[in-house]
Enzyme design. Structure first.
Site, PDB file in Angstrom:
ATOM      1  N   ARG A 144     120.217   6.458  11.818  1.00 32.55           N
ATOM      2  CA  ARG A 144     119.469   7.558  11.215  1.00 32.55           C
ATOM      3  C   ARG A 144     120.478   8.670  11.003  1.00 32.55           C
ATOM      4  NH1 ARG A 144     113.805  10.482  12.778  1.00 32.55           N
ATOM      5  NH2 ARG A 144     113.115   8.585  11.728  1.00 32.55           N
ATOM      6  N   HIS A 159     113.433   6.184   3.564  1.00 34.82           N
ATOM      7  CA  HIS A 159     112.923   5.858   4.906  1.00 34.82           C
ATOM      8  C   HIS A 159     112.209   4.504   4.798  1.00 34.82           C
ATOM      9  CE1 HIS A 159     111.847   6.289   8.964  1.00 34.82           C
ATOM     10  NE2 HIS A 159     111.019   7.318   8.930  1.00 34.82           N
ATOM     11  N   GLN A 182     109.707   3.118   7.528  1.00 29.90           N
ATOM     12  CA  GLN A 182     108.411   3.794   7.512  1.00 29.90           C
ATOM     13  C   GLN A 182     107.481   3.134   6.494  1.00 29.90           C
ATOM     14  OE1 GLN A 182     107.343   6.667   9.401  1.00 29.90           O
ATOM     15  NE2 GLN A 182     105.419   5.883   8.619  1.00 29.90           N
ATOM     16  N   ASP A 197     103.579  14.251   3.777  1.00 26.92           N
ATOM     17  CA  ASP A 197     104.667  14.391   4.755  1.00 26.92           C
ATOM     18  C   ASP A 197     105.063  15.870   4.767  1.00 26.92           C
ATOM     19  OD1 ASP A 197     106.782  13.911   6.490  1.00 26.92           O
ATOM     20  OD2 ASP A 197     108.076  12.977   5.000  1.00 26.92           O
ATOM     21  N   CYS A 219     103.384  10.159   7.875  1.00 28.38           N
ATOM     22  CA  CYS A 219     104.350   9.406   8.691  1.00 28.38           C
ATOM     23  C   CYS A 219     104.582  10.070  10.047  1.00 28.38           C
ATOM     24  CB  CYS A 219     105.663   9.253   7.927  1.00 28.38           C
ATOM     25  SG  CYS A 219     106.412  10.815   7.474  1.00 28.38           S
ATOM     26  N   ARG A 261     104.834   0.861  13.271  1.00 29.29           N
ATOM     27  CA  ARG A 261     106.309   0.911  13.209  1.00 29.29           C
ATOM     28  C   ARG A 261     106.874  -0.186  14.115  1.00 29.29           C
ATOM     29  NH1 ARG A 261     108.725   5.671  11.741  1.00 29.29           N
ATOM     30  NH2 ARG A 261     110.574   4.361  11.728  1.00 29.29           N
TER      31      ARG A 261
HETATM   32  N1   CP Z   1     107.962   8.871  11.221  1.00 32.76           N
HETATM   33  C1   CP Z   1     109.140   8.918  11.890  1.00 32.76           C
HETATM   34  O1   CP Z   1     110.158   8.352  11.453  1.00 32.76           O
HETATM   35  O2   CP Z   1     109.085   9.609  13.043  1.00 32.76           O
HETATM   36  P1   CP Z   1     110.326  10.054  13.958  1.00 32.76           P
HETATM   37  O3   CP Z   1     111.124  11.050  13.156  1.00 32.76           O
HETATM   38  O4   CP Z   1     109.723  10.644  15.185  1.00 32.76           O
HETATM   39  O5   CP Z   1     111.162   8.832  14.251  1.00 32.76           O
HETATM   40  N1  NVA Z   2     110.639  13.422   5.468  1.00 27.34           N
HETATM   41  C1  NVA Z   2     110.739  13.579   6.890  1.00 27.34           C
HETATM   42  C2  NVA Z   2     110.345  12.322   7.572  1.00 27.34           C
HETATM   43  C3  NVA Z   2     110.365  12.371   9.067  1.00 27.34           C
HETATM   44  C4  NVA Z   2     110.004  11.077   9.682  1.00 27.34           C
HETATM   45  C5  NVA Z   2     112.150  13.972   7.265  1.00 27.34           C
HETATM   46  O1  NVA Z   2     113.104  13.407   6.714  1.00 27.34           O
HETATM   47  O2  NVA Z   2     112.314  14.866   8.100  1.00 27.34           O
END
Ligand code: CP
Ligand code: NVA
Length: 308
Positions: free
Chosen positions: A103, A130, A133, A222, A262, A290
């Site tokens: 990530r 993502h 997700q 989101d 999400c 997930r």
């Molecule tokens: N939805 C999601 O990816 O959550 P986190 O950022 O908590 O991993």
């Molecule tokens: N769009 C958000 C998703 C978090 C899971 C971000 O990137 O922060």
């Protein structure tokens, strides 16, 4: 053969469909405490350069349930591309682990990592995509609606990494996908053109949330400012205020439309507390899935990797 999961587009429609079927099987087995130890003896390296609750927990727990081991490095331990090159990291990690999960901010650096890694790479979120997700969300769609084809879905708010992965999904599974956002937060026009060119789905980008919601089965939102751009929140609150998922707006969708987010959510901004706590909300089912969808991804990538 080494394969990766950096984008939904890395997998074919058949592979995505198979993953969802397999995830359902793994979910059933896990609920009966009989998850097969298909990753026994396997090790995974995870890099987190942004915070996480769901992704980290679901991957670490999923790997453990499958009999494998996960080692997690945060940005305090290590920043990819700073202490040493991405290609060196990829080659060193490939000597230790059976898969790399990351990530981070730059999508490009994840592609670079995958190019030099001898083991599968999974994108756990970049600024651009993502995919884990949206694969998991499709599992929720399949369970709730009994189908994944031709669903009518409106993504409302900032056209971010999650929206981009929905666009990618629309090039693999036929969808009626509407994106409702402000003029300054529209998705990349090259990406939209590429997805439309695939001629699998109907894609509409509109500045009217009411229009986008008409007759939809799924309303998705989101945060208005993603990780790495939280300094933009004041500006986004101004330009996206008409895109808040609230009871008034939800009336434009089907009466039984499901509300997806999400998570994490900023209640009172992109979604009201009333809506996220309503019976139409399935956000915790999404969070649970997930675990199951990602376990299927891990097993599939491992299977492919063992084929010469
Ligand atoms: N939805 C999601 O990816 O959550 P986190 O950022 O908590 O991993
Ligand atoms: N769009 C958000 C998703 C978090 C899971 C971000 O990137 O922060």
């Amino acid at each position: 053969m080494k394969r990766d999961f950096i984008s939904i587009l890395d997998w074919t429609s058949e592979e995505i469909r198979h993953n969802l079927d397999y995830a359902l099987e793994l979910k059933r087995q896990t609920k009966q405490f009989s998850c097969p130890k298909l990753l026994s003896g396997k090790s995974y390296g995870m890099f987190f350069h942004k915070p996480s609750l769901r992704t980290r927990m679901s991957f670490e727990i999923g790997i453990a349930q499958l009999g494998g081991t996960a080692v997690n490095l945060t940005e305090h331990d290590f920043k990819i591309g700073e202490r040493e090159s991405v290609s060196d990291v990829a080659r060193v990690m490939s000597r230790y682990v059976d898969g790399i999960l990351i990530r981070t901010f730059s999508h490009q650096s994840v592609m670079e990592l995958a190019k030099h890694a001898a083991v599968p790479v999974i994108n756990m979120l970049t600024d651009f995509n993502h995919p884990c997700q949206v694969m998991s969300d499709m599992l929720t769609v399949k369970e709730k609606l009994g189908r994944i084809d031709d669903i009518r879905i409106a993504f409302v708010g900032d056209s971010n990494n999650v929206a981009n992965s929905w666009l990618n999904m629309a090039a693999r599974i036929p969808l009626d996908l509407r994106i409702a956002t402000a003029p300054d937060t529209v998705p990349d026009e090259n990406l939209v053109a590429k997805i439309r060119k695939a001629k699998i789905s109907t894609i509409k980008v509109t500045h009217s949330a009411e229009e986008a919601l008409k007759d939809v089965e799924i309303v998705y939102t989101d945060v208005w400012a993603s990780m790495g751009e939280k300094n933009k929140i004041a500006e986004r609150e101004k330009i996206l205020k008409d895109f808040q998922i609230n009871s008034r707006l939800l009336k434009y969708a089907r009466h039984d439309a499901m509300v997806f987010h999400c998570l994490p959510a900023e209640r009172g901004k992109e979604i009201t507390n009333e809506v996220i706590e309503s019976t139409q909300s399935v956000v915790f089912d999404q969070a649970e899935n997930r675990l199951h969808a990602q376990k299927a991804i891990l097993v599939q990538l491992d299977k492919w990797h063992r084929i010469i």
